[in-house]
Design an enzyme around this catalytic site. Sequence first.
Site, PDB file in Angstrom:
ATOM      1  N   SER A  15       0.807  -1.220   0.000  1.00  0.00           N
ATOM      2  CA  SER A  15       0.000   0.000   0.000  1.00  0.00           C
ATOM      3  C   SER A  15       0.841   1.272   0.000  1.00  0.00           C
ATOM      4  CB  SER A  15      -0.933   0.014   1.211  1.00  0.00           C
ATOM      5  OG  SER A  15      -0.194  -0.016   2.420  1.00  0.00           O
ATOM      6  N   ASP A 190      -0.676   5.072  12.190  1.00  0.00           N
ATOM      7  CA  ASP A 190      -0.552   3.653  12.555  1.00  0.00           C
ATOM      8  C   ASP A 190       0.889   3.144  12.517  1.00  0.00           C
ATOM      9  OD1 ASP A 190      -0.075   3.614   9.846  1.00  0.00           O
ATOM     10  OD2 ASP A 190      -1.725   2.278   9.335  1.00  0.00           O
ATOM     11  N   HIS A 193       1.619   3.759   7.602  1.00  0.00           N
ATOM     12  CA  HIS A 193       1.235   4.597   6.465  1.00  0.00           C
ATOM     13  C   HIS A 193       1.601   6.056   6.751  1.00  0.00           C
ATOM     14  CE1 HIS A 193      -1.391   1.014   6.124  1.00  0.00           C
ATOM     15  NE2 HIS A 193      -1.146   1.168   4.828  1.00  0.00           N
TER      16      HIS A 193
END
Length: 221
Positions: A15, A190, A193
């Site tokens: 991601s 978190d 990210h």
Amino acid sequence: MKLQKNDKLLFIGDSITDCGREHPVGEGSSGLGHGYVAQVYALLRSIYPELMLRVQNVGNGGNTIRDLKQRWDRDVLDLKPDWLTIMIGINDVWRQFDNPLSTDSHVFLEEYESTLRELVASVRPNLKGLVLMTPYYLEANPEDPMRATMDIYGEAVRRVASEYDAVYVDTQAAFAPFWDHFYTSVLTYDRVHPDATGHMVLSKAFLDAIGFEWSGGNKSE
């Protein structure tokens, strides 16, 4: 600068690489997502416009090294890049901590390193250059369990990079100076990210590793 005129540079990962890129292959100003890949593209294009570089993004959110192996032919070999950048491993480690009971989703070190080596071996002979970026955890304390495990996976990346003459980018080290001034939550919600500043840290680490110069270097090269 290591990249040459008309080179195609492909990024693959999870991601952090994906960042909302277009599918099946992200390309161009609107297709590369909003993370470090788009930043790298903009900086390369603005400082080295004469190189006419092509940048593609095939990062997929949630991916582990297992996922890369499943789509390797389609998303790497078939695209025939001149330069390939791989940053993978965050989810391989993270699932061991945020989902400890689902052991089938855990990718332990031996599998991670052997799969990375297998994938690199399959593509390296056809590349002008390869960049291996370590996974990271946005935690300043190296004794934190997830940070410590991530560092071990980063060492596996270093070993593979050394074996296959790849450019090695230690992303964990790239974030270290930031922690002298700010707490980790400034960059991330978190510890995985990052915001735009965190992505720029990754972009700078990548660009420094490939010899990027803000002046554009020697235009005759």
